[in-house]
Design an enzyme around this catalytic site. Structure first.
Site, PDB file in Angstrom:
ATOM      1  N   GLN A  82       0.826  -1.206   0.000  1.00 38.03           N
ATOM      2  CA  GLN A  82       0.000   0.000   0.000  1.00 38.03           C
ATOM      3  C   GLN A  82       0.861   1.257   0.000  1.00 38.03           C
ATOM      4  OE1 GLN A  82      -2.495  -2.027   3.395  1.00 38.03           O
ATOM      5  NE2 GLN A  82      -3.462  -0.082   2.928  1.00 38.03           N
ATOM      6  N   PHE A 123      -6.296  -4.338   3.471  1.00 36.24           N
ATOM      7  CA  PHE A 123      -6.982  -3.993   4.719  1.00 36.24           C
ATOM      8  C   PHE A 123      -6.046  -3.364   5.745  1.00 36.24           C
ATOM      9  CE2 PHE A 123      -9.093  -7.930   3.087  1.00 36.24           C
ATOM     10  CZ  PHE A 123     -10.200  -7.295   2.553  1.00 36.24           C
ATOM     11  N   ARG A 153      -4.999   7.434  16.795  1.00 34.11           N
ATOM     12  CA  ARG A 153      -6.367   7.419  16.256  1.00 34.11           C
ATOM     13  C   ARG A 153      -7.339   6.804  17.257  1.00 34.11           C
ATOM     14  NH1 ARG A 153      -9.121   8.367  11.360  1.00 34.11           N
ATOM     15  NH2 ARG A 153      -7.211   9.016  10.311  1.00 34.11           N
ATOM     16  N   ARG A 198      -8.102  -2.041   8.933  1.00 31.67           N
ATOM     17  CA  ARG A 198      -9.263  -1.206   8.627  1.00 31.67           C
ATOM     18  C   ARG A 198      -9.857  -0.577   9.899  1.00 31.67           C
ATOM     19  NH1 ARG A 198     -13.694  -3.708   4.536  1.00 31.67           N
ATOM     20  NH2 ARG A 198     -14.452  -1.787   3.593  1.00 31.67           N
ATOM     21  N   PHE A 245      -7.981   1.395  11.865  1.00 30.57           N
ATOM     22  CA  PHE A 245      -6.713   1.954  12.340  1.00 30.57           C
ATOM     23  C   PHE A 245      -6.787   2.440  13.790  1.00 30.57           C
ATOM     24  CE2 PHE A 245      -2.936   4.759  12.042  1.00 30.57           C
ATOM     25  CZ  PHE A 245      -2.090   3.951  11.310  1.00 30.57           C
ATOM     26  N   THR A 277      -3.621  11.315  10.482  1.00 35.60           N
ATOM     27  CA  THR A 277      -3.405  12.119  11.679  1.00 35.60           C
ATOM     28  C   THR A 277      -2.014  12.751  11.691  1.00 35.60           C
ATOM     29  OG1 THR A 277      -2.806  10.104  12.888  1.00 35.60           O
ATOM     30  CG2 THR A 277      -5.075  10.865  13.063  1.00 35.60           C
ATOM     31  N   ALA A 323      -6.003   5.077   5.449  1.00 35.54           N
ATOM     32  CA  ALA A 323      -6.777   6.083   6.176  1.00 35.54           C
ATOM     33  C   ALA A 323      -8.004   6.542   5.385  1.00 35.54           C
ATOM     34  CB  ALA A 323      -5.902   7.281   6.549  1.00 35.54           C
ATOM     35  N   GLU A 343     -13.259   2.899   5.614  1.00 34.00           N
ATOM     36  CA  GLU A 343     -13.171   2.424   6.997  1.00 34.00           C
ATOM     37  C   GLU A 343     -14.435   2.612   7.839  1.00 34.00           C
ATOM     38  OE1 GLU A 343      -8.718   2.898   8.504  1.00 34.00           O
ATOM     39  OE2 GLU A 343      -9.382   4.634   7.364  1.00 34.00           O
TER      40      GLU A 343
END
Length: 750
Positions: A191, A222, A304, A336, A338, A434, A503, A706
């Site tokens: 990713q 994921f 998060r 997924r 996070f 974030t 995200a 998500e």
């Protein structure tokens, strides 16, 4: 608009890592990993393995020309263990041979001598011993200590959530080949192409411009390939770079399950205080995150969790602390949601506890505390365009919450051995990385002489449909047939310094960058059309592949316009850049404006429990979801359905089990249960909330990857309500997943 990859997937023509034709003289790598959870390595003998015919070389940490570290956030994770191993599955060596079979034979010839050390798998024990991956963090708002005295009711409890195996269809893998001038090209199932590029350069001791990373698509991720794909890619690159030959590594499923990290398990303590009117006056929680043996993405996931620890509620006095604990397990990683699902579960458990003690439906407490316009989140951001109340009200209007409750009550009175239960699951999920610096993207657009269009972005297609949405963005801006558009593979030489596709921000960030590039090109083409037709640019439009002047179509179509622009030496290439405005966060104060916008939604989840067997089924998942102005309803609904099912699996059946010695016991698909067709809800109905999306969402279409996962949390609390109907005196144990075994034990363990 159908997913542009559907035909390729259905016919088997879509290219994944194992579909890439191998080059001549390709070698194959297999990882030798630690058999112990924590030990000092006194000797590693690879002589016999190295001597096996067909083995080209066995790599260890001593063969690394650069830095032996692959940590993404914190430099605490070696590519290969050196003098100490910290978890079962930690890479120690890489056997590279003429074929995979020979490489696996060689694994059995490697001898390792160790001295075993203390093993810690429990995060609470790790925290007591001071074993933290990073310093603990706390979000505060108001004065919790003073607020307790103002509460009519105070309840305390514990809540825990387990891990979750990503089980992407395509395991971790990479294929590296040498290029000219000491460069290397890596085909990686990742990713984060730029992270692979950056870490490979670090380990190989070469600059990033000598590392090219190519990603066509992933067979699922994921979150499991945001950081953890890096190790496999870098190993392949290291072997290829040193041997000057192509090297391929594709993990066996059992190796992948054993060696890779999962969703973070959390163990938490909570305290909640309410007024007589069920307003939550105070809330505190201490959460113990099981990070595993290295930081990986734990610091960001922990953050998060804090951001989403109050979910969709306004609570004036809060204090939430998270400890990121170091244990002797594989480094846990992105999944997924996070960290948000773990935080939301605790506040929902606290509300469920209060509701059970007060003998009222939990949704009355939920509804009484929903965010309103202008409320402040505990991290300082002011809530804008708040839709949680509207989602709840729309769901009630469409399905009737009291009607569902009445039907459940009547059923439970009729059937002595079956019970139904219902729970509401509201969701408020912030959109943006974030880490503020990660909220940027670029797009490269070429318009070719024949009018076809090529698009390169940093987005990675992994089944979520980002390529389709990006193609739609370009087609809408240029007003051309989408068949003219081709999405190129993701490549670090075409689009550099990319953020990972994670995200839920892939479409937003890359879509805005693409929008910027296409808008510049459109202006150039309009200027060309104005020159051709001797009018002002303000009079020009391009509609349905035609040049239109003051609303009247001309004879100049898209292809003629592009050809004219080329002959006039107009640039038909543009690089678009985008960064999310207005967002920031000050970690020294734990306050700021970290999110571009929030996604809202509400689900009503109903279940039927067989009280003799402990088995159950999810009957209905009824949803009102805030999509904004959806770019593609088919893709978005697919994401909702997939997210719901994955969330239900996490809450009810997917139980990751390690023994006290750090050995994974749920290490195969016979010991780890994922949802199948028989686990699917009887009915999933999702209505879109009628609303205009925010400007910071691409074309006002809100991100969707998500947030729907959290709806699955409702299945846990629906089951709790069904159990309580059968056994009213039972005190709920908020320990997820709530497997049939746990249900049966709770029903009959007196």
């Amino acid at each position: 608009m159908n997913n542009i990859d559907s035909v390729g997937h259905a016919t088997g023509k879509s290219v994944y890592l194992d579909d890439i034709p191998v080059l001549k003289n390709t070698l194959y790598g297999v990882v030798y990993d630690s058999p112990l959870p924590h030990a000092t390595v006194t000797n590693l003998d690879v002589t016999a393995a190295q001597s096996l015919p067909g083995v080209e070389r066995v790599f260890t940490w001593r063969d690394i020309p650069g830095i032996n570290d692959i940590g993404g956030i914190i430099p605490d994770e070696p590519l290969f263990a050196s003098d100490e191993v910290h978890y079962i599955g930690q890479p120690v060596a890489l056997v590279v041979a003429a074929d995979e079979h020979t490489a696996r034979r060689a694994l059995g010839l490697i001898k390792i001598e160790t001295v075993e050390l203390e093993v810690i798998t429990d995060p609470r024990e790790a925290q007591e011993k001071g074993l933290l991956l990073i310093p603990s963090r706390t979000f505060r708002m108001g004065d919790v200590s003073a607020a307790w005295s103002e509460c009519a009711y105070i309840f305390e409890g514990t809540a825990s959530t387990g891990g979750q195996e990503h089980l992407y269809l395509e395991t971790q893998g990479a294929y590296a080949s040498p290029s000219e001038n000491g460069s290397v090209k890596i085909h990686s199932s990742t990713q984060g192409p730029t992270l692979v590029q950056k870490v490979a350069a670090r380990v190989l001791g070469i600059p990033m411009n000598r590392v090219e990373v190519e990603v066509t698509r992933l067979g699922g991720a994921f979150g499991g390939k945001e950081d953890q794909a890096t190790a496999t890619a870098v190993m392949a690159a290291l072997a290829s770079h040193i041997l000057n030959r192509p090297v391929k590594i594709s993990l066996h499923r059992l190796d992948d399950i054993r060696m890779t990290g999962k969703r973070h398990p959390y163990s938490s303590d909570f305290r909640i205080g309410l007024t007589e009117e069920y307003k939550i006056k105070a809330y505190s929680a201490v959460m113990f995150q099981n990070g595993g043996a290295a930081a990986d993405l734990s610091p960001a996931i922990m953050e998060r969790t804090l951001f989403h620890s109050t979910n969709a509620y306004f609570i004036p006095n809060t204090e939430v602390t998270v400890h990121s604990c170091k244990t002797n397990l594989p480094p846990n990683t992105a999944f997924r949601g996070f960290g948000a699902p773990q935080g939301m579960f605790v506040i929902e458990a606290a509300i469920a506890k209060a509701a059970a003690e007060l003998e009222v439906p939990a949704y009355l407490i939920q509804q009484a505390n929903f965010l309103s316009e202008g409320d402040e989140f505990q991290y300082g951001q002011v809530a804008e365009s708040v839709n949680i109340g509207r989602c709840f009200d729309d769901l009630d209007k469409k399905f009737g919450i009291e009607k569902i409750e009445k039907e459940i009550s009547e059923f439970n009175k009729r059937d002595p051995f079956r019970r139904k239960g219902m729970a509401m699951m509201p969701v408020c999920f912030g959109l943006s990385f974030t880490n503020t610096s990660m909220n940027q993207a670029r797009a490269l657009v070429h318009i070719y002489q024949d009018g076809s269009i090529g698009i390169s972005t940093g987005a990675v297609e992994m089944g979520q449909g980002v390529n389709t949405k990006l193609a739609q963005v370009a087609a809408m801006i240029f007003s051309v047939n989408i068949n003219r558009i081709k999405l190129e593979s993701t490549n670090t030489t075409r689009v550099a310094n990319t953020s990972p596709t994670a995200a839920s921000s892939g479409t937003d960030l890359n879509g805005h960058a693409l929008h910027n590039a296409c808008t510049v090109l459109l202006k150039r083409l309009k200027s060309t059309a104005a020159t051709i037709h001797e009018c002002s640019i303000e009079e020009i439009e391009i509609l349905n592949e035609k040049v239109v002047i003051n609303g009247l179509a001309t004879e100049t179509d898209w292809e003629k316009l592009v050809q004219n622009a080329f002959l006039k030496r107009v640039s038909l290439t543009e690089n678009g850049h985008y960064f999310t405005p207005e967002i920031y966060f000050d970690k020294s104060k734990e306050k700021g404006h970290p999110f571009a916008y929030h996604v809202y939604g509400t689900a009503a989840v109903t279940v039927t429990l067989d009280c003799l067997r402990g088995t159950y089924r999810v009957d209905d998942v009824l949803i009102v979801h805030d999509f904004g102005n959806s770019l593609n309803t088919a893709i978005d609904l697919g994401q909702v359905e997939g997210g719901v099912m994955q969330g239900i699996g996490w809450m009810t059946m997917e139980e990751v089990v390690f023994n006290d010695g750090g050995k994974l016991l749920s290490n195969t698909l016979s010991t780890y249960k994922v949802p199948d067709i028989y686990s699917a809800p009887g009915r999933v109905v999702c209505y879109a909330l009628e609303t205009a999306g925010p400007d910071l969402a691409i074309l006002r279409s809100k991100a969707v990857g998500e947030p729907p996962f959290m709806y699955g949390i409702g299945a846990f609390f629906a089951l709790c309500n069904a159990i309580k109907s059968f056994k009213p005196e039972l005190k709920t144990d908020f320990d997820a997943p709530l497997t049939p075994e746990k249900v049966l034990m709770s029903l009959y363990n007196h």
